[in-house]
Write an enzyme that holds these catalytic residues in place. Structure first.
Site, PDB file in Angstrom:
ATOM      1  N   GLY A  10      22.194  72.025   6.907  1.00  9.37           N
ATOM      2  CA  GLY A  10      21.544  71.887   8.324  1.00  9.37           C
ATOM      3  C   GLY A  10      22.061  72.786   9.365  1.00  9.37           C
ATOM      4  N   THR A 126      28.931  70.013  11.852  1.00  6.85           N
ATOM      5  CA  THR A 126      27.873  69.240  11.606  1.00  6.85           C
ATOM      6  C   THR A 126      27.456  68.297  13.097  1.00  6.85           C
ATOM      7  OG1 THR A 126      27.461  67.094  10.951  1.00  6.85           O
ATOM      8  CG2 THR A 126      29.740  67.684  10.678  1.00  6.85           C
ATOM      9  N   ILE A 127      26.500  68.153  13.302  1.00 13.27           N
ATOM     10  CA  ILE A 127      26.125  67.436  14.547  1.00 13.27           C
ATOM     11  C   ILE A 127      26.498  65.889  14.226  1.00 13.27           C
ATOM     12  CG2 ILE A 127      24.128  68.841  15.365  1.00 13.27           C
ATOM     13  CD1 ILE A 127      22.439  66.547  14.338  1.00 13.27           C
ATOM     14  N   ASP A 128      26.726  65.510  12.925  1.00 11.08           N
ATOM     15  CA  ASP A 128      27.051  64.189  12.488  1.00 11.08           C
ATOM     16  C   ASP A 128      28.408  63.705  12.805  1.00 11.08           C
ATOM     17  OD1 ASP A 128      24.398  64.280  11.692  1.00 11.08           O
ATOM     18  OD2 ASP A 128      25.022  64.666   9.449  1.00 11.08           O
ATOM     19  N   GLY A 171      22.570  61.444  12.132  1.00  9.85           N
ATOM     20  CA  GLY A 171      23.922  61.217  12.008  1.00  9.85           C
ATOM     21  C   GLY A 171      24.543  60.689  10.458  1.00  9.85           C
ATOM     22  N   GLU A 222      19.984  56.821  12.196  1.00 12.95           N
ATOM     23  CA  GLU A 222      19.044  56.738  11.121  1.00 12.95           C
ATOM     24  C   GLU A 222      19.691  56.391  10.060  1.00 12.95           C
ATOM     25  OE1 GLU A 222      18.397  61.001  10.126  1.00 12.95           O
ATOM     26  OE2 GLU A 222      20.655  61.260   9.665  1.00 12.95           O
ATOM     27  N   ARG A 275      19.185  69.042  17.043  1.00 13.44           N
ATOM     28  CA  ARG A 275      19.864  70.115  16.375  1.00 13.44           C
ATOM     29  C   ARG A 275      19.355  71.534  16.938  1.00 13.44           C
ATOM     30  NH1 ARG A 275      19.272  69.079  10.213  1.00 13.44           N
ATOM     31  NH2 ARG A 275      18.241  70.993  10.513  1.00 13.44           N
TER      32      ARG A 275
END
Ligand code: F6P
Length: 342
Positions: A10, A126-128, A171, A222, A275
């Site tokens: 992603g 990663t945004i997570d 996430g 999520e 994102r």
């Protein structure tokens, strides 16, 4: 020395800042020649490369997305995939090694290729914020800022209607975005995968906030599971790595909250907005520093490792240390925020 750079998995704000950092330092200090690899591992498998010079990376640190393109391709799949074929492709283009900028799936593939004899080093993204061995990953701060802004907006419309607003953030299986954006926006309930809750517990917190005259704000990650649910909610099938595509739990919670409390409730899934767009100042700096150190790493042939943030320093960590276990939210971080709930 000729090095290929790819972004895989992603996308995430800050990818372009890493690419710029690598190319500026690598060309100026070490005279390294770079090629861009299109669409992640897909470009490695297909030999889809293009020259990457100072000219291509100018002004990039503020630009969202990735100029290289990305995909969730597995480099071991397909007739041209696998380490042996990839080694031949790289040799044919005189490429000495690869910088792979990616998350868990990308770094796992990078580790496998490294073990199979390909020169690869990694940059975690990663945004997570779910990667071990780095204190923060770039993209996370931007996602938290976007989610916080969205929740501030949900609060004003919620206040106007005296509604309960449920905001769903990304996430995957960790609750970092939900925890940080929830604290920042003053959410009354924060639901994260690390702490399953029952719908009655959630409804009780909502009711408490409502009884104090507040329009309740619930943030749900999520990957959150209600007590008794075995797996995170998913009705969108599997991704290329056979992982369930998440999203939609807020639509499950909202009618149940309304049923149990009688408070009109609306769900909003923030989705890919988290994102998109320009990286925050923090992410620009972190991504740029990781890029600069990645250039040092390839010059010093530090293959099989990734650059990472430890405290305020950028260090190198072997792939094996970074993989396997997720960087979950420690329970003490959730309990610390509990005084703000309800
Ligand atoms: O890992 C980043 C992430 O945005 C997750 O938070 C989310 O579950 C997933 O990617 C979405 O993936 P896709 O862009 O393939 O829908």
């Amino acid at each position: 020395m000729k090095i290929g750079i790819l972004t895989s998995g992603g996308d995430c704000p800050g990818l372009n800042a890493v690419i710029r950092g690598v190319v500026l330092k690598g060309t100026t200090n070490y005279n390294i020649e770079f090629v861009g690899i299109r669409d992640g591992w897909r470009g490695v498998v297909d030999g889809d490369f293009f020259p990457l010079t100072r000219h291509e990376v100018k002004g990039l640190s503020k630009v969202g997305g990735t100029i290289l393109g990305t995909s969730r391709t597995n480099p071991y799949e397909g007739p041209r995939g696998g380490a042996e074929n990839i080694a031949k492709t790289l040799y044919g283009h005189h490429i000495d090694g690869i910088i792979a900028i990616g998350g868990e799936g990308t770094l796992a593939a990078a580790n496998r290729l490294w073990n199979d004899g390909i020169n690869v080093m990694g940059v975690p993204k990663t945004i997570d914020n779910d990667l071990r061995a780095t204190d923060y990953s770039f993209g996370f701060d931007t996602a938290v800022n976007i989610a916080t802004d969205a929740m501030d907006r949900l609060r004003t419309t919620g206040d106007s209607h005296q509604r309960c607003m449920v905001a769903e953030v990304m996430g995957r299986h960790v609750g970092w975005i939900a925890l940080h954006s929830g604290i920042a926006a003053g959410a009354h309930v924060i639901c994260i995968p690390e702490v399953p809750m029952s719908i009655t517990e959630i409804a009780a917190q909502v009711q408490k906030a409502h009884d104090r005259g507040r329009a309740p704000l619930v943030v749900v990650s999520e990957g959150f599971t209600l007590t008794g649910m075995d797996e995170a909610f998913s009705d969108k099938g599997l991704d290329a790595f056979n992982r369930p595509r998440l999203g939609g739990i807020s639509e499950v919670l909202a009618p149940e909250i309304e049923r149990l409390t009688g408070i009109e409730t609306r769900a909003t899934v923030l989705g890919h907005i988290q994102r998109g767009g320009s990286p925050s100042g923090f992410d620009r700096v972190l991504a740029t520093r990781l890029g600069l150190h990645a250039a040092d790493s390839v010059y010093e042939q530090a293959w099989g490792q990734m650059v990472s943030l430890k405290g305020t320093d950028i260090v190198r960590v072997p792939f094996a240390e970074a993989l396997g276990e997720l960087n979950t939210v420690p329970i003490y971080r959730y309990e610390e925020a509990a005084a703000l709930f309800g």
